[in-house]
Enzyme design. Structure first.
Site: not given
Ligand code: KIV
Length: 266
Positions: A46, A183
């Site tokens: 993310s 998720e």
């Molecule tokens: O990349 C990320 O932040 C994630 C979370 C949403 C669990 O995989």
């Protein structure tokens, strides 16, 4: 302060203690969350959309993530650090997944790897855990597959929703995963999967009955003016930064800063 290690997560599930996880992408954030007692820091892919301004997680490269993961590992004294593998670095084969995991582990100092998918990546997960690398799964809405899933859609709904997710979660558990992120999964399905698995589940938008919770830190700390419905803003960091920067601008333009105490004499 006792260092969090992999066996602690099973112990926390056994005694019903919720596991806390937040994303972190740099050293000062890792230090702040570590000091607050967060159990696990996730160097999530993310970072692509949240930190680097990409329009999704898909374009992010493994070698772009490594310096951020290294910074988080340096800042985490107590917390257990998990690093994501980005899209395209594990899907092709077990060999590719092991090579990418080893590269991330060696160069970053992260303590575990996470990537997305269930039965379709079970061979990769088995190869990674056989190589001695702790692995955390990620099921439900998997952002790297957003195109295939038809966008940001809640998972686990409808006939077969529970059975398919459970089969994926069991495949990850059997392949050696120590935990699995769920998720955007409907809460009753996430609850049943959490009860069915021996390993802990970490929910994000999956209700209150998973074994732990994870949030993207910018959503949780109020950096932007928007956050997903399943998150809560526990602080107003973005507003605090804007206010601080406005005070700085006013002080410099008004000639109040720097003052004598900020200056060096001859
Ligand atoms: O990349 C990320 O932040 C994630 C979370 C949403 C669990 O995989």
């Amino acid at each position: 302060m006792k260092k969090v290690r992999i066996h602690h997560f099973a112990e926390m599930k056994a005694r019903g203690e919720k596991i806390t996880m937040l994303t972190a992408y740099d050293y000062p954030t890792a230090r702040a969350f570590d000091a607050a007692g967060v159990d696990m820091l996730l160097v999530g892919d993310s970072m692509g959309d949240n930190m680097l301004g990409m329009d999704s997680t898909v374009p992010l490269e493994l070698d772009e993530m490594i310096p951020f993961a290294r910074a988080v590992a340096r800042g985490a004294e107590r917390a257990f650090v998990v690093a994501d593998l980005p899209f395209g670095t594990y899907e092709v084969s077990a060999e590719q997944a092991v090579a990418s995991s080893i590269r991330m582990m060696k160069l970053s100092g992260a303590e575990a790897i996470k990537f997305e998918g269930g039965r379709r990546v079970a061979a990769q997960v088995k190869a990674v855990t056989d190589a001695g690398i702790p692995f955390c799964g990620h099921l439900g809405f998997t952002p790297q597959s957003a195109n295939a899933l038809g966008g940001h859609r809640v998972q686990g709904r409808g006939d077969g929703g529970y059975d398919a997710l459970l089969a994926d979660a069991v495949a990850l558990q059997e392949a050696g995963a120590f935990a699995v992120v769920l998720e955007m999964v409907v809460a009753p399905v996430a609850e049943k999967i959490s009860a069915a698995l021996d390993i802990p589940t970490i929910g994000i938008g999956a209700g209150a009955h998973t074994d732990g919770q994870v949030l993207v830190w910018l959503d949780a700390m109020g950096v932007g003016d928007w956050h997903p419905r399943f998150s809560r803003q526990f602080a107003a960091v973005g507003q605090a930064m804007t206010d601080g920067a406005a005070s700085y601008v006013a002080a410099v333009k008004g000639g109040e800063f720097p003052a004598a105490e900020h200056s060096f004499d001859e």
